[in-house]
Design a protein around this motif. Structure first.
Motif, PDB file in Angstrom:
ATOM      1  N   VAL A  52       1.064  -1.174   0.359  1.00 40.00           N
ATOM      2  CA  VAL A  52       0.133  -0.290  -0.050  1.00 40.00           C
ATOM      3  C   VAL A  52       0.915   1.149  -0.033  1.00 40.00           C
ATOM      4  CG1 VAL A  52      -1.977   1.269   1.169  1.00 40.00           C
ATOM      5  CG2 VAL A  52      -2.296  -1.154   1.294  1.00 40.00           C
ATOM      6  N   LYS A  53       0.505   2.026  -0.746  1.00 43.79           N
ATOM      7  CA  LYS A  53       1.125   3.826  -1.194  1.00 43.79           C
ATOM      8  C   LYS A  53       0.190   4.756  -0.167  1.00 43.79           C
ATOM      9  CE  LYS A  53       4.138   6.019  -4.128  1.00 43.79           C
ATOM     10  NZ  LYS A  53       4.083   6.394  -5.641  1.00 43.79           N
ATOM     11  N   LYS A  54       1.064   5.652   0.243  1.00 43.92           N
ATOM     12  CA  LYS A  54      -0.339   5.895   0.753  1.00 43.92           C
ATOM     13  C   LYS A  54       0.486   7.495  -0.517  1.00 43.92           C
ATOM     14  CE  LYS A  54      -0.346   5.511   5.640  1.00 43.92           C
ATOM     15  NZ  LYS A  54      -1.776   4.276   5.998  1.00 43.92           N
ATOM     16  N   LEU A  55      -1.179   8.016  -0.716  1.00 47.46           N
ATOM     17  CA  LEU A  55      -0.878   9.588  -1.170  1.00 47.46           C
ATOM     18  C   LEU A  55      -2.026  10.117  -1.201  1.00 47.46           C
ATOM     19  CD1 LEU A  55      -2.641   7.503  -4.315  1.00 47.46           C
ATOM     20  CD2 LEU A  55      -0.036   7.967  -4.392  1.00 47.46           C
ATOM     21  N   GLY A  56      -2.532  10.772   0.101  1.00 47.99           N
ATOM     22  CA  GLY A  56      -3.100  11.958   0.849  1.00 47.99           C
ATOM     23  C   GLY A  56      -4.193  11.663   0.153  1.00 47.99           C
ATOM     24  N   THR A  57      -3.973  12.733   0.090  1.00 47.80           N
ATOM     25  CA  THR A  57      -5.667  13.907  -0.951  1.00 47.80           C
ATOM     26  C   THR A  57      -5.554  13.891  -2.249  1.00 47.80           C
ATOM     27  OG1 THR A  57      -6.257  15.031   1.071  1.00 47.80           O
ATOM     28  CG2 THR A  57      -7.389  15.648  -1.031  1.00 47.80           C
ATOM     29  N   LEU A  58      -6.164  13.193  -2.775  1.00 47.39           N
ATOM     30  CA  LEU A  58      -6.494  12.850  -4.125  1.00 47.39           C
ATOM     31  C   LEU A  58      -7.443  12.857  -5.110  1.00 47.39           C
ATOM     32  CD1 LEU A  58      -4.575  11.180  -5.829  1.00 47.39           C
ATOM     33  CD2 LEU A  58      -6.116   9.431  -5.431  1.00 47.39           C
ATOM     34  N   ILE A  59      -7.707  13.721  -5.848  1.00 45.04           N
ATOM     35  CA  ILE A  59      -8.648  13.670  -7.093  1.00 45.04           C
ATOM     36  C   ILE A  59      -8.945  12.742  -8.670  1.00 45.04           C
ATOM     37  CG2 ILE A  59      -9.410  15.814  -8.745  1.00 45.04           C
ATOM     38  CD1 ILE A  59      -8.025  17.893  -6.583  1.00 45.04           C
ATOM     39  N   ILE A  60      -9.817  12.592  -8.811  1.00 44.15           N
ATOM     40  CA  ILE A  60      -9.368  11.581  -9.555  1.00 44.15           C
ATOM     41  C   ILE A  60     -10.772  12.369 -10.352  1.00 44.15           C
ATOM     42  CG2 ILE A  60     -10.885   9.042 -10.420  1.00 44.15           C
ATOM     43  CD1 ILE A  60      -9.421   8.520  -7.371  1.00 44.15           C
ATOM     44  N   ARG A  61      -9.975  12.243 -11.640  1.00 49.41           N
ATOM     45  CA  ARG A  61     -10.667  11.922 -12.666  1.00 49.41           C
ATOM     46  C   ARG A  61     -11.983  10.701 -13.270  1.00 49.41           C
ATOM     47  NH1 ARG A  61      -8.827  15.800 -17.674  1.00 49.41           N
ATOM     48  NH2 ARG A  61     -10.665  14.167 -19.005  1.00 49.41           N
ATOM     49  N   GLY A  62     -13.077  11.201 -13.335  1.00 51.76           N
ATOM     50  CA  GLY A  62     -14.598  10.669 -13.298  1.00 51.76           C
ATOM     51  C   GLY A  62     -14.592   9.433 -15.174  1.00 51.76           C
ATOM     52  N   ASP A  63     -13.858   9.927 -15.569  1.00 54.08           N
ATOM     53  CA  ASP A  63     -13.125   9.137 -17.487  1.00 54.08           C
ATOM     54  C   ASP A  63     -12.235   8.230 -16.541  1.00 54.08           C
ATOM     55  OD1 ASP A  63     -11.084  10.823 -16.961  1.00 54.08           O
ATOM     56  OD2 ASP A  63     -11.515  11.596 -18.963  1.00 54.08           O
ATOM     57  N   ASN A  64     -11.691   8.492 -15.447  1.00 57.60           N
ATOM     58  CA  ASN A  64     -10.660   6.815 -14.911  1.00 57.60           C
ATOM     59  C   ASN A  64     -11.365   6.194 -14.612  1.00 57.60           C
ATOM     60  OD1 ASN A  64      -8.496   8.131 -16.521  1.00 57.60           O
ATOM     61  ND2 ASN A  64      -8.064   9.670 -15.032  1.00 57.60           N
TER      62      ASN A  64
END
Length: 72
Positions: A53-65
């Motif tokens: 597991v790699k911690k990323l913090g706050t993340l924004i994910i584009r809906g088309d992905n």
């Protein structure tokens, strides 16, 4: 309201597992979404195939992905 936005509203503030194009998997607390299903996750982690597991913090994910969203 569409069924996807109804579902997202029910899991708001909860930990969700998100499967992305390319085989990546991310989990975190769903903090926000919009009509394009762009997502903001807090305390996000990328889960690798080997279980690491790699911690990323706050993340924004584009809906088309996004392929799938599931409550944990």
């Amino acid at each position: 309201m569409s069924s996807s936005s109804e579902f997202l509203q029910t899991v708001m503030g909860q930990i969700v597992l998100i499967k992305l194009k390319g085989g990546r998997e991310v989990r975190g607390i769903l903090k926000s979404y919009d009509m394009h299903m762009n997502l903001i996750l807090q305390d996000a982690e990328e889960i690798h195939k080997d279980g690491n597991v790699k911690k990323l913090g706050t993340l924004i994910i584009r809906g088309d992905n996004v392929i799938m969203i599931s409550p944990v």
